[in-house]
Design an enzyme around this catalytic site. Structure first.
Site, PDB file in Angstrom:
ATOM      1  N   HIS A 241       0.842  -1.186   0.000  1.00  0.00           N
ATOM      2  CA  HIS A 241       0.000   0.000   0.000  1.00  0.00           C
ATOM      3  C   HIS A 241       0.883   1.244   0.000  1.00  0.00           C
ATOM      4  CE1 HIS A 241      -2.684   3.080   1.815  1.00  0.00           C
ATOM      5  NE2 HIS A 241      -3.618   2.443   1.128  1.00  0.00           N
TER       6      HIS A 241
ATOM      7  N   THR B 287       1.198   3.597   1.876  1.00  0.00           N
ATOM      8  CA  THR B 287       1.747   3.990   3.166  1.00  0.00           C
ATOM      9  C   THR B 287       2.916   3.115   3.612  1.00  0.00           C
ATOM     10  OG1 THR B 287       0.113   2.601   4.283  1.00  0.00           O
ATOM     11  CG2 THR B 287      -0.435   4.935   3.990  1.00  0.00           C
ATOM     12  N   LYS B 288       3.221   2.066   2.864  1.00  0.00           N
ATOM     13  CA  LYS B 288       4.266   1.136   3.287  1.00  0.00           C
ATOM     14  C   LYS B 288       5.631   1.563   2.754  1.00  0.00           C
ATOM     15  CE  LYS B 288       1.318  -1.408   5.480  1.00  0.00           C
ATOM     16  NZ  LYS B 288       0.121  -0.585   5.295  1.00  0.00           N
ATOM     17  N   ASN B 289       6.681   0.975   3.313  1.00  0.00           N
ATOM     18  CA  ASN B 289       8.042   1.346   2.927  1.00  0.00           C
ATOM     19  C   ASN B 289       8.255   1.182   1.427  1.00  0.00           C
ATOM     20  OD1 ASN B 289       8.026   1.106   5.746  1.00  0.00           O
ATOM     21  ND2 ASN B 289      10.179   0.511   5.818  1.00  0.00           N
ATOM     22  N   VAL B 290       7.819   0.054   0.903  1.00  0.00           N
ATOM     23  CA  VAL B 290       7.875  -0.246  -0.533  1.00  0.00           C
ATOM     24  C   VAL B 290       6.440  -0.362  -1.005  1.00  0.00           C
ATOM     25  CG1 VAL B 290       8.449  -2.036  -2.211  1.00  0.00           C
ATOM     26  CG2 VAL B 290      10.134  -1.356  -0.509  1.00  0.00           C
TER      27      VAL B 290
END
Length: 387
Positions: A187, A189-192
């Site tokens: 998603h 909002t995630k790091n990747v």
């Protein structure tokens, strides 16, 4: 390069980071005509991911939610079966299993890492328990040694909801490599990230062949394209969980830049932890706890304020300075659907109830500038909790 456009003024909670090759790879996929799933970029992204988590196989999915739903189907759950999980998690963790008729059994979290309290898991097991789901909050590992021992003693599979944990480790081993199955989130909002996306990780390959079928709407289409059958048919339940190769192209660029993304995020996380230490101690505010043997991926930086009123005032304080901070999960055991579809152990979830009211997350993203970081830290350290 970084994404610089946002609908918010000031400093947002999250700003999706672009490494610079996303447009090139998406354009390449378009040029190849690889628009649907399981194209060349799906293969590239999958290879990068399995190396990161040290797993034998993975399947990209349209979201971590859908990866969890695939896991629930693979478990062959029946109405009334039970799945142990933390109450302090995102709704998808429970919803995936409730959709199969299973009962989420909510267990309290630890007051330090905010993870599933491993000391309470054994007492939550009943004759109807079919699996244990762990969530590595903020990418800080659960106590997997204890949880795996409990699972083995009762003959139960462990599933890792590793939405926060890509790049984290426990006793030197990557998160996502402990459970028979693990799920990842990509998603925004995630790091990747690729906007929306996920993956199902296989550490037990006995689940893999059926998972391919489930992901392809219950058909053996993947076997057909490998020349293993002369036609593909409907052979099992399933749904459309396969992402377009366009998304996989975007994700490939992100995964290739993983080390750079992590370096940037760790710089922000470490600056918060170092520069807020004195203020937090004087204000009686709890910073993140990372136990010995755990390496976190700098997914989020949370603070535990004194109570709900203090948390809300702190968020307002930052908001007045143009900084978007936010709370996090609301206890699933107390949610309307949680009461309807799940149950809570007799011990209840008092820690979850407490920390859900007190937790606040600070902005943290790979493209955060030094000026933005200074502004957040200055704003935080000017706040004085009411005692």
């Amino acid at each position: 390069m970084t994404a610089t456009t946002t609908t918010l003024t000031g400093i947002p909670f999250n700003r999706p980071y672009l490494c610079g090759l996303e447009r090139e790879y998406v354009g390449e996929a378009i040029g190849l005509g690889a628009l649907s799933g399981d194209g060349p970029f799906t293969a590239r992204a999958t290879g990068l991911l399995t190396r990161l988590v040290d797993a034998p196989e993975a399947l990209l999915a349209t979201s971590c939610t859908h990866a969890l739903e695939m896991a629930a189907i693979l478990l062959d759950l029946r109405p009334g079966d039970e799945v142990i999980m933390p109450s302090f998690t995102f709704v998808s963790t429970a919803n995936a299993f409730a959709l199969r008729g299973a009962v989420p059994v909510f267990v309290d979290c630890r007051p330090d890492t905010l993870n599933l309290d491993e000391r309470l898991v054994d007492d939550a097991v009943t004759s109807r328990t079919r699996a244990i789901v762990v969530v590595h909050y903020g990418g800080v590992a659960c106590e997997m040694t204890s949880i795996l021992e409990t699972a083995a003693r009762h003959g139960l599979p462990v599933i890792e909801d590793n939405a926060h944990g890509l790049g984290g480790s426990y006793l030197g081993r990557p998160l996502g490599s402990f459970g028979a199955l693990a799920t990842q989130s990509f998603h925004a909002t995630k790091n990747v990230q690729c906007g929306e996306g996920g993956a199902l990780i296989f550490n037990d390959l006995s689940w893999f062949s059926r998972a391919e079928i489930i992901r392809e709407k219950g058909t053996n289409r993947s076997q057909f394209f490998r020349g293993m059958v002369d036609k593909y048919r409907w052979v099992d339940v399933g749904s459309s969980y396969l992402p377009a190769d366009l998304l996989a192209a975007f994700l490939t660029a992100q995964l290739e830049a993983f080390d750079d993304i992590q370096r940037r995020r760790h710089a922000v996380w470490s600056a918060y932890d170092t520069r807020l230490a004195t203020w937090a101690a004087s204000a009686g505010v709890q910073r993140p706890v990372v136990p010995v043997g755990c390496e976190h991926p700098a997914h989020l930086y949370q603070l535990l304020m004194h109570d709900l009123a203090d948390r809300q005032e702190f968020i307002r304080h930052l908001g007045h300075r143009g900084i978007q901070a936010t709370f996090h999960y609301q206890p699933l055991h107390a949610a309307p659907a949680g009461r309807r579809y799940g149950r809570t152990t007799p011990a209840g979830c008092p820690v979850t109830d407490d920390i859900a009211d007190r937790l606040v997350r600070l902005p943290l993203f790979a493209g955060m500038t030094a000026t933005e970081l200074d502004q957040v830290i200055d704003a935080v350290t000017t706040y004085r909790p009411a005692r």
